[in-house]
Scaffold this active site. Structure first.
Site, PDB file in Angstrom:
ATOM      1  N   PRO A 145      70.421  34.835  82.854  1.00  0.00           N
ATOM      2  CA  PRO A 145      69.217  34.025  82.606  1.00  0.00           C
ATOM      3  C   PRO A 145      69.582  32.707  81.936  1.00  0.00           C
ATOM      4  CG  PRO A 145      68.901  36.289  81.879  1.00  0.00           C
ATOM      5  CD  PRO A 145      70.367  36.128  82.183  1.00  0.00           C
ATOM      6  N   CYS A 146      68.821  31.668  82.228  1.00  0.00           N
ATOM      7  CA  CYS A 146      69.074  30.346  81.652  1.00  0.00           C
ATOM      8  C   CYS A 146      68.222  30.174  80.404  1.00  0.00           C
ATOM      9  CB  CYS A 146      68.734  29.252  82.663  1.00  0.00           C
ATOM     10  SG  CYS A 146      69.007  27.583  82.071  1.00  0.00           S
ATOM     11  N   GLN A 147      68.851  30.106  79.253  1.00  0.00           N
ATOM     12  CA  GLN A 147      68.132  29.966  77.989  1.00  0.00           C
ATOM     13  C   GLN A 147      68.417  28.609  77.361  1.00  0.00           C
ATOM     14  OE1 GLN A 147      70.551  33.233  77.006  1.00  0.00           O
ATOM     15  NE2 GLN A 147      68.833  34.477  76.347  1.00  0.00           N
TER      16      GLN A 147
END
Length: 418
Positions: A145-147
């Site tokens: 996931p891109c955080q």
């Protein structure tokens, strides 16, 4: 290959310029620009797409999950495995999985249900010690996931990414030093925070080094599923790292010159659970033609259905969307009935069912999704298409074992900045 201008192609095939422009914009055909910046089209490719317009008259549904007959002797670790789209695609390409990590209980149950022999570790990936696999892994793959990132300095490698799930992916690479790693994310990652997020990730991956001095050559590319045997317009950014002692260019799957229509994918799909529209919504969507959306409704119904969104300048193209049999599906989301991302069946006025969703993501019909219907939609909508995973696996195999370079796209490595 015969390349024509849009006007020449229109006259040659008796197609309107507007149709060709729509196909080009929608990712159905691929234009290329000449030295003057003018778009050119492959005549043969357009003819193949044109035949899809009568696909129900000339073909039967022909759903295929790609699979090699033999294993390739390579192994992998799969992180953020979800319902197993990439994992199954890699397995079909010939890889054996050493470990699969997934935190969601339903997705983990799905993996165990379908592949009891897979080593599925459910829970926080940060608690996994990968050092036992050091020197034993051919591929580490993960759709992290891109955080949010902190960019102070932006030159400290791992230090810039601590506290993110990307860091756990990079840590798995550092602790195992596979021959190849593959990271996957949304297309928009390369624009996130003006490119600084991706830059920080690449810096971290370039900073990986073992006691033998081996590092990684890194490249990325946006892959379009509709040209990789998937009946869906889905784009994913793929980051590939090739260990410095592997004598190969960095390879990515090469796009095919054909598409898979929705009819070919779900024209004979078996029955399965699915969401339904409320009566008023169904009455409105009954008026939307195949391939159409809210603009095909009378203005009073546009206003009723869109509500406050009617006055917005953008963000409405997914509303009241009915798919077309002749084209790949729009990108699947975690719910086919939400107003912003409706995915209405081409013929019947209802959302796509769970099994139709799975077919569009190229899961086989015997792949069971654990949990309720909402959980199944979420798992499928979040997955990488199985056939895309297969093609990625073939490119990884060619980098490690050698292969015909003409079958793949060669992408230049990114320069090091640290």
């Amino acid at each position: 290959m015969t390349l024509l201008s849009i006007t020449e192609a229109s006259h040659k095939l008796n197609l309107s310029v507007d149709t060709l422009r729509r196909w080009d914009k929608g990712g159905i055909i691929r234009s290329q620009r000449n030295e003057h910046g003018h778009r050119l089209f492959d005549l043969e490719e357009i003819e193949r797409v044109q035949k899809k317009s009568s696909v129900r008259e000339i073909t039967k549904p022909d759903f295929k999950v790609l699979k090699n007959a033999q294993k390739n002797g390579l192994n992998s670790i799969d992180l953020f495995a979800g319902a197993g789209g990439t994992a199954l695609g890699l397995s079909n390409a010939g890889f054996e999985h050493l470990l699969l990590s997934e935190i969601d209980k339903n997705a983990s149950a799905t993996l165990r249900k379908n592949r009891p022999d897979w080593n599925v570790i459910e829970g926080d990936v940060g608690k996994i010690d990968f050092t036992e696999y050091a020197g034993k892994v051919d591929l580490v793959e993960g759709g992290f996931p891109c955080q949010a990132f902190s960019y102070a300095g932006r030159s400290k490698g791992f230090e810039d990414t601590r506290g993110t799930l990307f860091f756990e992916f990079a840590r798995a690479v550092q602790e195992t030093m596979p021959k190849v790693f593959v990271g996957e994310n949304v297309k928009g990652l390369h624009r996130h925070d003006n490119g600084r997020t991706l830059e920080t990730m690449i810096n971290a991956l370039h900073s990986i080094k073992d006691d033998k001095g081996r590092t990684y050559r890194v490249a990325y590319k946006v892959l379009r599923a509709q040209y990789l045997d998937v009946a869906q317009k889905r784009e994913r950014l793929i980051i590939v790292g090739l260990r410095s002692d592997i004598d190969s260019p960095i390879l990515f799957p090469k796009e095919k010159d054909y598409i898979i229509s929705l009819w070919e994918a779900i024209g004979d799909v078996p029955p399965s659970p699915g969401q339904q529209y409320p009566p008023r919504k169904k009455a409105i969507l009954d008026l939307v033609p195949a391939g159409g959306y809210w603009r095909d409704l009378p203005e009073e119904l546009q206003r009723e259905h869109l509500g406050g969104s009617f006055h917005l300048s953008g963000g409405k193209t997914g509303m009241a969307r009915r798919l077309s049999w002749d084209e790949p599906s729009l990108t699947l989301t975690c719910s086919p009935a939400q107003k912003q991302t409706e995915r209405c069946h081409p013929e019947e006025t209802r959302p796509l069912t769970v099994r139709e969703y799975a077919r569009i993501q190229s899961f086989p019909d015997n792949w069971i999704f654990e949990g309720n219907t909402t959980a199944a939609y979420k798992q499928i909508g979040n997955a990488v298409p199985v056939n895309m995973g297969f093609h990625i696996g073939q490119a990884v195999e060619a980098m490690i074992l050698g292969g015909n370079l003409e079958s793949f796209d060669v992408v230049e490595e990114l320069p090091r900045t640290n």
